[in-house]
Design an enzyme around this catalytic site. Structure first.
Site, mmCIF file in Angstrom:
data_model
loop_
_atom_site.group_PDB
_atom_site.id
_atom_site.type_symbol
_atom_site.label_atom_id
_atom_site.label_comp_id
_atom_site.label_asym_id
_atom_site.label_seq_id
_atom_site.Cartn_x
_atom_site.Cartn_y
_atom_site.Cartn_z
ATOM 1 N N ASP A 102 0.849 -1.199 0.000
ATOM 2 C CA ASP A 102 0.000 0.000 0.000
ATOM 3 C C ASP A 102 0.883 1.247 0.000
ATOM 4 O O ASP A 102 1.617 1.501 0.954
ATOM 5 C CB ASP A 102 -0.895 -0.011 1.235
ATOM 6 N N HIS A 115 -2.916 -0.331 -2.550
ATOM 7 C CA HIS A 115 -4.128 0.372 -2.155
ATOM 8 C C HIS A 115 -5.180 0.285 -3.274
ATOM 9 O O HIS A 115 -4.863 0.436 -4.443
ATOM 10 C CB HIS A 115 -3.771 1.843 -1.896
#
Length: 233
Positions: free
Chosen positions: A171, A202
């Site tokens: 992420d 993400h």
């Protein structure tokens, strides 16, 4: 059946719209879908529709109603991504939790005080799902790639109902140190479960667009549905 309903804000602070998706029969429980920074766009509406197909009442409140009511943005369009990041900076997160709490109240006013309500959120919504678990009487909470949760660990003592967090290991908004702090702070919490997704970034469970990673999205969603089946039935 889908449509838009109006919810009274907390403390007489006006009202806001929410997308509703209702199942064929009587819902067994409700799930509030908490938006990303892109508003109640097609992806969030599709999340609601899928939950309704599974027998839940699904409600997505327009949490940006004070700064950009009704806005829908596409994360794959650079200018719209920047606009979304700007909105994130303007957004009152405490006010957002009050709107989520008002949504919980509106659902229970209609369906009964014992009617179970869960939340599932993405990105900003993943963070708000964690905050909702700590600050309201919601029955179950799921957060996908929530941002800044490591900075909210001081609230973990207030979590009394089950929480599930999906953490993509790559992420670019939540670095490895933040992920480490999340595990150190939450792995021993009796109400919190964390799942890691190696190689994922993400937004991997987005319904549409370039961010989606099909296999991991399916796995995370299967875990989410099993979690809600256990805690909202």
């Amino acid at each position: 059946m889908t449509g838009t309903k109006t919810i009274a804000a907390d403390h007489g602070d006006g009202q806001f719209n929410a997308y509703h998706a209702e199942p064929q029969g009587q819902p067994g429980a409700a799930i509030i879908v908490i938006q990303e920074i892109f508003g109640i766009n097609a992806g969030i509406r599709r999340k609601c529709d899928t939950l309704a197909e599974a027998g839940y009442l699904a409600v997505a409140p327009d949490l940006f109603h004070k700064i950009a009511p009704g806005i829908e943005l596409d994360p794959d369009v650079p200018d719209e991504m920047q606009q979304a990041l700007d909105l994130m900076g303007q957004f009152d997160q405490d006010g957002g939790i009050r709107d989520i709490e008002a949504t919980i109240k509106a659902i229970r006013d209609e369906h009964g005080a014992d009617f179970k309500v869960g939340v599932v959120g993405y990105c900003l919504g993943g963070r708000l799902a964690f905050m909702t678990a700590a600050r309201t009487d919601v029955d179950a909470s799921v957060g996908y790639y929530g941002v800044g949760i490591d900075g909210l660990l001081g609230e973990k003592h207030a979590i009394a109902k089950p929480v599930l967090l999906h953490i993509p290991e790559e992420d670019h908004f939540v670095d490895k140190d933040a992920q480490k702090r999340m595990h150190e702070g939450l792995d021993d919490h009796p109400k919190v479960t964390l799942y890691d997704y190696p190689g994922e970034d993400h937004g991997f469970a987005a319904e549409f667009g370039q961010r989606r990673s099909e296999e991991s999205a399916r796995l995370a969603d299967e875990r989410t549905m099993a979690f809600f089946a256990e805690h909202l039935r």
